[in-house]
Design a protein around this motif. Structure first.
Motif, mmCIF file in Angstrom:
data_model
loop_
_atom_site.group_PDB
_atom_site.id
_atom_site.type_symbol
_atom_site.label_atom_id
_atom_site.label_comp_id
_atom_site.label_asym_id
_atom_site.label_seq_id
_atom_site.Cartn_x
_atom_site.Cartn_y
_atom_site.Cartn_z
ATOM 1 N N TYR A 1 -1.611 -3.546 -3.851
ATOM 2 C CA TYR A 1 -2.080 -2.210 -4.239
ATOM 3 C C TYR A 1 -3.563 -2.061 -3.923
ATOM 4 C CZ TYR A 1 -3.272 1.802 -7.197
ATOM 5 O OH TYR A 1 -3.743 3.000 -7.654
ATOM 6 N N TYR A 2 -4.338 -3.093 -4.222
ATOM 7 C CA TYR A 2 -5.775 -3.053 -3.974
ATOM 8 C C TYR A 2 -6.053 -2.803 -2.486
ATOM 9 C CZ TYR A 2 -10.577 -4.753 -3.529
ATOM 10 O OH TYR A 2 -11.916 -4.871 -3.233
ATOM 11 N N LYS A 3 -5.286 -3.468 -1.612
ATOM 12 C CA LYS A 3 -5.481 -3.294 -0.179
ATOM 13 C C LYS A 3 -5.107 -1.876 0.261
ATOM 14 C CE LYS A 3 -4.657 -8.175 0.834
ATOM 15 N NZ LYS A 3 -3.755 -9.167 1.480
ATOM 16 N N GLN B 1 -7.938 0.475 -1.024
ATOM 17 C CA GLN B 1 -9.149 0.324 -0.235
ATOM 18 C C GLN B 1 -8.994 0.939 1.156
ATOM 19 O OE1 GLN B 1 -11.254 -0.513 -2.929
ATOM 20 N NE2 GLN B 1 -12.344 -1.414 -1.187
ATOM 21 N N ALA B 2 -7.777 0.820 1.727
ATOM 22 C CA ALA B 2 -7.523 1.359 3.068
ATOM 23 C C ALA B 2 -7.660 2.869 3.092
ATOM 24 C CB ALA B 2 -6.130 0.945 3.544
ATOM 25 N N GLN B 3 -7.308 3.533 1.972
ATOM 26 C CA GLN B 3 -7.391 5.000 1.929
ATOM 27 C C GLN B 3 -8.823 5.492 1.789
ATOM 28 O OE1 GLN B 3 -4.838 7.080 -0.718
ATOM 29 N NE2 GLN B 3 -2.957 6.175 0.088
ATOM 30 N N PHE B 4 -9.724 4.646 1.307
ATOM 31 C CA PHE B 4 -11.084 5.131 1.041
ATOM 32 C C PHE B 4 -12.132 4.454 1.898
ATOM 33 C CE2 PHE B 4 -8.650 6.167 -2.727
ATOM 34 C CZ PHE B 4 -9.018 7.479 -2.936
ATOM 35 N N GLU B 5 -11.675 3.633 2.832
ATOM 36 C CA GLU B 5 -12.641 3.057 3.757
ATOM 37 C C GLU B 5 -13.114 4.112 4.738
ATOM 38 O OE1 GLU B 5 -10.845 -0.265 5.635
ATOM 39 O OE2 GLU B 5 -11.119 -1.598 3.919
ATOM 40 N N ARG C 1 -1.153 9.687 -1.822
ATOM 41 C CA ARG C 1 -2.577 9.736 -2.149
ATOM 42 C C ARG C 1 -2.781 9.005 -3.478
ATOM 43 N NH1 ARG C 1 -4.430 15.915 -1.245
ATOM 44 N NH2 ARG C 1 -2.326 16.362 -1.964
ATOM 45 N N LEU C 2 -3.252 7.800 -3.407
ATOM 46 C CA LEU C 2 -3.339 6.954 -4.608
ATOM 47 C C LEU C 2 -4.330 7.485 -5.632
ATOM 48 C CD1 LEU C 2 -3.173 3.408 -2.962
ATOM 49 C CD2 LEU C 2 -1.316 4.903 -3.725
ATOM 50 N N SER C 3 -5.264 8.301 -5.189
ATOM 51 C CA SER C 3 -6.237 8.841 -6.139
ATOM 52 C C SER C 3 -5.588 9.767 -7.152
ATOM 53 C CB SER C 3 -7.341 9.594 -5.376
ATOM 54 O OG SER C 3 -6.778 10.680 -4.650
ATOM 55 N N VAL D 1 4.559 3.788 -5.535
ATOM 56 C CA VAL D 1 3.772 3.828 -4.310
ATOM 57 C C VAL D 1 4.239 2.712 -3.388
ATOM 58 C CG1 VAL D 1 1.774 4.801 -5.494
ATOM 59 C CG2 VAL D 1 1.960 2.317 -5.232
ATOM 60 N N GLY D 2 3.858 2.847 -2.136
ATOM 61 C CA GLY D 2 4.239 1.830 -1.163
ATOM 62 C C GLY D 2 4.190 2.400 0.240
ATOM 63 N N PRO D 3 4.237 1.541 1.231
ATOM 64 C CA PRO D 3 4.184 2.021 2.618
ATOM 65 C C PRO D 3 5.442 2.789 2.997
ATOM 66 C CG PRO D 3 4.662 -0.332 2.571
ATOM 67 C CD PRO D 3 4.342 0.073 1.157
ATOM 68 N N THR D 4 5.375 3.501 4.122
ATOM 69 C CA THR D 4 6.531 4.251 4.616
ATOM 70 C C THR D 4 7.702 3.305 4.868
ATOM 71 O OG1 THR D 4 5.080 5.869 5.653
ATOM 72 C CG2 THR D 4 7.350 5.775 6.440
ATOM 73 N N GLY D 5 8.897 3.732 4.394
ATOM 74 C CA GLY D 5 10.091 2.906 4.596
ATOM 75 C C GLY D 5 10.279 1.841 3.542
#
Length: 581
Positions: free
Chosen positions: A572-574, A577-581, A538-540, A376-380
């Motif tokens: 990873y935690y951030k 959390q960003a996906q489910f805020e 989708r981290l879930s 996992v990780g941000p784009t790029g």
């Protein structure tokens, strides 16, 4: 003639020489056809001389005698000309078939990087339009040049026999014609090269826009696309116009010089007749031979533009053939056997698609056999690049990649890639039955294996609901099924393979969350003992992964299970959390 042009002609000649027996036979037919045709004007002169000028007497027996022979020679010439045309069409068909095969074979041997750097439409243009242009030139222009050479030499020889004095007219006109033709064609060659390139760019843009029509319409970008197409279309048309305009100047120029030579022949021929040095029949024959001499030169001048276009097309085709193929395996490379466990390691790997732009800097990780590794990780961040390295589509610039503690550079590419089953975000299905698509990569797969994989991928019910089940024919790229169904089919195809390792690059992005969870459960059951790499946004969906690698700026910044990473409350935690805020 430039070195590049000469090299291109030699390569085309090499293709022709593969069918040298047919080519020699066509050459013999060409020689015979033109020699028989060259006898006609001489017999015509004899027939004219059978008329006694001033007395009104005609020796009809001699006229009919020479006329009959003329008809016979022209009939034989026509028959041989027809045979030669059939042979040349046959040869050009064989050459084009072989050339297309060579181009396609080369395309399959090229590295993935080539397709990342070139438009699909431009590549298709080379294998279709450019080779068709070569075909037309081989079947018509080449034989025309051969005919011209024989006709010009034969006509010149006959004119020298009839009147060496009158031939002196061509000492002035022929060099003038040759110089002008060379001058014009030297300037038109780059124009035809530019024409082929502009058409390739136009085809590439059109292919790109047709593929993305839904996106274009969704963003109401029709006007912008039309504007960009008009510019590329205008550039292509202007390049075509410039090439054809300057290329067409050759024919009229040479035709003017040929008409000038005919006028000079008429004047000087009359002078020689008045001096008693030539008969009317000889003048008649000489005029006919002069037309045979200058006519083919004019025709060749007219086809020079077509020949320039064919050479420009050939340069593009051979340019593709000359691209460096994927590097050969090391001489002592070994194949991965059936005892493969599936342990994958990356040790201080650095890589960039361009030498001065590094994407992955110092990446180290270990994937143990039978484990599900999520990336996992941000784009790029380098997630898809990592997959390209695992499959050896590219080799790292430094560091090593190992499979079962063996450097992949010492493993054959074929066995390495067969050890992986891969499902990409961009699905690909070919025109064929559903069974053929699912069995792709495993030719000996039986229906039981196919059905088991389809059930696991939750696509079996959909397939059985089709009129012909697994024998249903998919259209090109599977456009008669939805995008989600296409993705399920590609997942089922990967399950059919008995591979020790599996790569899923956003493979479930087009299915709903519930189906995605069902697929993952089924895949875990089917992939017992296999190493699996999953790239997911989708981290879930990767909470149950045995290991999660968090990649950022080409480096693994965190690794561990979902629970461990959440407890650290780091990168990873951030993201989570960003996906489910």
């Amino acid at each position: 003639m430039g070195k590049k042009k000469r090299h291109t002609l030699l390569r085309l000649g090499g293709y022709l020489m593969e069918y040298k027996l047919l080519f020699i036979l066509a050459l013999l037919f060409t020689v015979g056809s033109n020699l028989f045709a060259l006898i006609g004007p001489l017999l015509s002169g004899y027939a004219v001389d059978a008329i006694e000028l001033g007395q009104g007497k005609v020796d009809f027996s001699r006229v009919f005698y020479y006329g009959s022979w003329m008809i016979g020679f022209y009939c034989v010439s026509s028959a041989m000309s027809y045979g030669q045309s059939v042979l040349m069409i046959t040869i050009s068909r064989k050459v084009v078939y072989r050339m297309r095969k060579d181009v396609f074979d080369r395309m399959l041997s090229l590295p993935v990087g080539y397709y990342d750097m070139h438009q699909t439409g431009d590549i298709i243009s080379r294998i279709s339009y450019d080779i068709d242009t070569i075909n037309e030139s081989l079947s018509t222009d080449l034989i025309q040049i051969l005919t011209t050479a024989i006709t010009v030499i034969g006509a010149l020889y006959m004119m020298v026999i009839i009147s060496p004095r009158l031939v002196l007219v061509f000492v002035f006109t022929v060099p003038l014609s040759a110089c002008l033709t060379k001058f014009i064609t030297a300037r038109t060659r780059p124009l035809f090269r530019a024409r082929s390139a502009s058409l390739g760019r136009l085809n590439g843009f059109a292919e790109e826009m047709i593929t993305g029509q839904k996106t274009v319409k969704a963003y109401c970008g029709e006007e912008e696309i039309i504007s960009r197409f008009e510019k590329k279309n205008r550039d292509a048309v202007e390049a075509y116009y410039r090439a054809e305009y300057y290329g067409s100047m050759v024919g009229p120029t040479v035709n003017f010089i040929n008409n000038l030579s005919l006028s000079l022949i008429s004047v000087f021929g009359a002078v020689l007749y008045l001096g008693g040095l030539m008969t009317v029949g000889q003048i008649s024959s000489f005029v006919l031979y002069s037309r045979k001499f200058s006519g083919p030169i004019n025709e060749v001048a007219n086809i020079m533009s077509e020949l320039q276009s064919a050479l420009a097309a050939a340069e593009r085709v051979f340019g593709l053939m000359d691209e460096s193929p994927e590097p050969e395996d090391e001489p002592d490379a070994t194949s991965l056997g059936d005892d493969l466990k599936g342990k994958v390691q990356l040790d201080h790997v650095a890589f960039g698609y361009e030498k001065d732009k590094t994407i992955i800097h110092d990446l180290s990780l270990t994937a143990h056999p039978g484990r599900l590794v999520a990336i996992v990780g941000p784009t790029g961040a380098g997630k898809t690049t990592l997959i390209n390295l695992l499959m050896r589509f590219y080799d790292p610039q430094s560091g090593t990649i190992l499979v079962d503690d063996q450097d992949v550079r010492g493993i054959t590419r074929k066995s390495l890639r067969k050890a992986y089953a891969m499902v990409l975000q961009d699905t690909w299905l070919f025109e064929g039955t559903i069974y053929e698509n699912l069995a792709y990569g495993k030719e000996d797969a039986d229906m039981g294996e196919i059905v088991e994989a389809a059930k696991a991928a939750k696509i079996h019910s959909f397939i059985m609901g089709l009129p012909e089940g697994y024998e249903t024919l998919l259209t090109e790229e599977g456009i008669n099924v939805s995008k989600g169904q296409k993705q399920l089919l590609t997942i089922a195809r990967a399950m059919v393979l008995n591979a020790k390792m599996l790569i899923l690059d956003e493979a479930t992005s087009n299915v709903d969350t519930r189906t995605e969870q069902q697929i993952q459960t089924a895949m875990r059951r089917l992939m017992d003992g296999k190493t699996c790499f999953v790239i997911a946004h989708r981290l879930s969906t990767i909470r149950n992964a045995d290991m999660i690698l968090v990649v950022n700026h080409g480096e693994v910044v965190e690794q561990g299970t979902h629970e461990e990473l959440m407890e650290r409350q780091g990168f990873y935690y951030k993201m989570y959390q960003a996906q489910f805020e």
